[in-house]
Design a protein around this motif. Structure first.
Motif, PDB file in Angstrom:
ATOM      1  N   SER A 241     -25.369   6.113 -14.530  1.00  0.00           N
ATOM      2  CA  SER A 241     -26.246   6.900 -13.709  1.00  0.00           C
ATOM      3  C   SER A 241     -26.126   6.637 -12.242  1.00  0.00           C
ATOM      4  N   ALA A 242     -26.780   7.610 -11.454  1.00  0.00           N
ATOM      5  CA  ALA A 242     -26.964   7.376 -10.023  1.00  0.00           C
ATOM      6  C   ALA A 242     -28.524   7.648  -9.837  1.00  0.00           C
ATOM      7  N   SER A 243     -28.800   6.674  -8.852  1.00  0.00           N
ATOM      8  CA  SER A 243     -30.252   6.746  -8.344  1.00  0.00           C
ATOM      9  C   SER A 243     -30.256   6.764  -6.736  1.00  0.00           C
ATOM     10  N   VAL A 244     -31.372   7.074  -6.434  1.00  0.00           N
ATOM     11  CA  VAL A 244     -31.555   7.060  -4.962  1.00  0.00           C
ATOM     12  C   VAL A 244     -32.740   6.059  -4.697  1.00  0.00           C
ATOM     13  N   VAL A 245     -32.374   4.917  -3.662  1.00  0.00           N
ATOM     14  CA  VAL A 245     -33.474   3.850  -3.463  1.00  0.00           C
ATOM     15  C   VAL A 245     -34.108   4.518  -1.976  1.00  0.00           C
ATOM     16  N   ARG A 246     -35.313   4.770  -1.761  1.00  0.00           N
ATOM     17  CA  ARG A 246     -35.745   5.212  -0.580  1.00  0.00           C
ATOM     18  C   ARG A 246     -36.586   3.978   0.041  1.00  0.00           C
TER      19      ARG A 246
END
Length: 680
Positions: free
Chosen positions: A327-332
């Motif tokens: 999967s891909a995720s965005v860490v903000r």
């Protein structure tokens, strides 16, 4: 007044809600090559095309951030061409490759992609380089014969090399990156087909998936294609060769350099990797989005540390990072940067941020790192002005083509420094990257030297049928717009996105034209966290889609192709009256002269006429700086083109401030240098 078209992202963004992560898109480990040439037996070879552009470029919303995917993975940062992250391994592909032209398109059937194929009889070529200059004596001369040499070798050509793959790469995610391949490229690793890319000037990265053989020597084969511009370059008149799927689809008036024209490299990254950093710095804060991929079979629960960089006044900030398997995720991360200097042309301060993934919050080995340069600045459009850090801009600009007489589009850093140095030497503060993306070196240079940039894509001279094809089915125009905004996102020098150049506006097809522009605008707006304004280089001051533009841009050639020089001022006044709140930008204006030709300033082709024409147009624009945002002269330097005219000068268009090979200034060079910026 043309009815406004609502800007919808429905055709751009794959809606997945606010999921914290999304599964990596399915992509075949072994993609099938296209079957056979799409060409007449007695005509020029044309490339084959799938149902939609071949990279699978699209956007997915991941945790509130729009992420660009290609080839089943996040479109990664391409900083590997100049930096070496300590958690990654690299193999440069900049070297001499085996090379052979394939004008009859026989190579695929004869197995030229196979590691078992014997290529010892092939010639050699440098990567990067343009095959145009492989054997074209007199390419840079105005007196050489037009139509001879490898500059006119079209169709397919093959590149082959071998790479020794480290055994340590068994636990790595590996991708092959090309900064450019003109016009299209298909890639095989040890006979396994990895994929195809279209678009001569945008970088791409192909995951190697199951093709990798760690600890072995493998063969890399690339088949590059360039469509012929004409069936016979010296015929009178020449017959154009066109392909409705390609962008551009027909001959255009710049040189379509062919081959692996920019650097290439292999990058081996951890299976849990930071693919991209998106930075938006303004008003003392930094909004950072780290796009993290997990190519492994197990979920990752760890931490991401974002260091906003020396000189920012910000402290490293640690946040949790959970990325499900495959999967891909965005860490903000939002960080205060109280001491970060504002970027501006007068003070072009950049910072370097670094993101670090670890499995443990307080200590432990680094899983992966990625750094990026960025700048803190505020860019707005208000009251018919483009404002940087609250101050109105006037853009004293130049169009320029990325080429030299010695290397074509495969320029060296020293050549970039010399070419771009001409821009600052004449007092320009703005360049338009007409009409394609540039090498990453150019954006770094502009950041460091305080030169503002309008970035362009290859959408030049499309007709209504193609605008419809691109919007509704093929999607290459959208892909080019998406990758432009994604790749150049962090550069503070880039202040405008340009969507097209002089494409057809058929009165019957105006709704198609508007939908096409709205689709590309939605694409760049989807991924640009800094909301840069959007414009385009229209071929008319009465464009039916100007209400969609944030900045009105048009090319004008009063006194040359039509009308009188003095017609420009009234035209600007009329456009301003119709769109009083929008800034206007002259995206092109110029004439021509043959260097050394002198005479009255009313005689076309003299250096005096060229200089006088520029001054007449500049004065009308500068007098209206309260609503005209700038003027972009055509062009910095004489340039090569295959568009069927200027053959008497070996295809050199003589519209520059400088000559092509010698880079000798004409009279217009001094006129441009002396032109005072009304907002200086």
């Amino acid at each position: 007044m043309t009815e406004s078209l609502p800007l919808s992202r429905r055709t751009v963004v794959t809606a997945l809600g606010a999921a914290a992560f999304v599964a990596l898109p399915a992509w075949p480990e072994t993609a099938r090559a296209a079957d056979g040439p799409a060409s007449a037996a007695d005509g020029p070879v044309l490339d084959t095309h799938p149902a939609a552009e071949p990279s699978g470029t699209h956007v997915r919303e991941v945790g509130g951030t729009h992420v660009v995917f290609q080839y089943g993975a996040v479109l990664p940062a391409f900083d590997g061409w100049r930096t070496r992250e300590p958690t990654r391994e690299y193999l440069s592909l900049d070297k001499r490759w085996r090379f052979r032209f394939d004008p009859g398109d026989k190579g695929l059937g004869e197995g030229w992609q196979s590691p078992r194929f014997d290529d010892t009889a092939w010639g050699r070529i440098d990567v990067p380089s343009a095959w145009d200059l492989l054997d074209t004596p007199g390419f840079a001369s105005e007196t050489a014969t037009f139509g001879a040499g490898t500059a006119f070798a079209d169709g397919y050509a093959w590149y082959r090399t071998t790479v020794d793959v480290p055994g340590s790469w068994r636990a790595r995610h590996v991708r092959i990156a090309f900064l450019a391949a003109g016009y299209s490229a298909e890639v095989w690793l040890d006979g396994t087909y990895l994929g195809k890319h279209e678009g001569a000037n945008s970088p791409f990265a192909l995951p190697v998936a199951g093709a990798l053989g760690p600890g072995t020597r493998q063969t890399l084969a690339v088949r590059v294609f360039r469509r012929a511009s004409y069936s016979d370059y010296t015929a009178a008149p020449p017959q154009q060769v066109t392909d409705d799927h390609e962008i551009p689809y027909k001959p255009v008036d710049y040189w379509p350099y062919a081959g692996l024209t920019r650097s290439a490299y292999i990058e081996a990254v951890p299976r849990v990797t930071i693919a991209k950093l998106l930075m938006a710095g303004a008003n003392g804060r930094l909004d950072a989005r780290a796009v993290v991929e997990n190519h492994g079979a197990s979920d990752f629960d760890g931490w991401l540390t974002l260091d906003p960089g020396r000189g920012s006044g910000g402290r490293p900030t640690v946040v949790a990072a959970r990325i499900a398997a495959r999967s891909a995720s965005v860490v903000r991360v939002s960080v205060s940067v109280p001491h970060a200097p504002r970027w501006s042309p007068a003070s072009p301060h950049t910072l370097t941020a670094r993101a670090t993934l670890t499995a443990d919050k307080s200590s432990g080995p680094r899983v992966d790192t990625l750094s990026t340069r960025y700048g803190v600045r505020e860019l707005t459009v208000r009251d018919a002005q483009v404002r940087l850090n609250g101050k109105p801009l006037f853009l004293k600009g130049l169009n320029w083509h990325e080429e030299t007489a010695a290397h074509g589009r495969a320029m060296t850093p020293a050549e970039y420094d010399r070419e771009l140095g001409h821009i600052t030497a004449v007092g320009a503060n703005f360049i338009r990257n007409c009409v394609y993306n540039r090498h990453p070196y150019v954006y770094d240079w502009a950041d460091e030297h305080g030169v503002l940039v309008m970035d362009d894509i290859d959408t030049m001279w499309l007709n209504t049928a193609q605008e419809k094809l691109q919007t509704e089915r093929y999607g290459l125009a959208r892909a080019l717009a998406l990758t432009m905004a994604w790749n150049q996102h962090n550069h503070p020098s880039v202040i405008l996105w340009c969507l097209q150049n002089e494409s057809e506006i058929d009165p019957e097809g105006a709704p198609v034209y508007r939908a096409w522009l709205a689709d590309m605008k939605a694409a760049v707006k989807a991924v640009d966290l800094t909301a840069r304004p959007v414009t385009w280089a229209s071929n008319t001051s009465n464009d039916p889609a100007f209400d969609i533009a944030d900045v009105i841009g048009f090319n004008e050639y009063f006194g040359y192709f039509y009308g009188k020089d003095a017609d420009l001022g009234p035209t600007l006044d009329a456009v301003h009256a119709k769109y009083p709140g929008k800034p206007i930008l002259i995206t092109e204006n110029g004439t021509w002269s043959v260097a050394g030709t002198h005479g009255p300033d009313t005689t076309q082709g003299t250096e005096e006429w060229q200089a006088a024409s520029f001054t007449a147009h500049w004065n009308q624009v500068a007098a209206r700086s309260e609503f005209v945002a700038g003027f972009t002269y055509w062009v910095l330097k004489d340039y090569k083109q295959r568009a069927g005219y200027n053959q008497d000068y070996n295809g050199i268009s003589v519209m520059g401030l400088l000559t092509f090979a010698e880079q000798r200034p004409k009279l217009v060079h001094e006129a441009f240098r002396k032109a005072a910026n009304p907002r200086s």
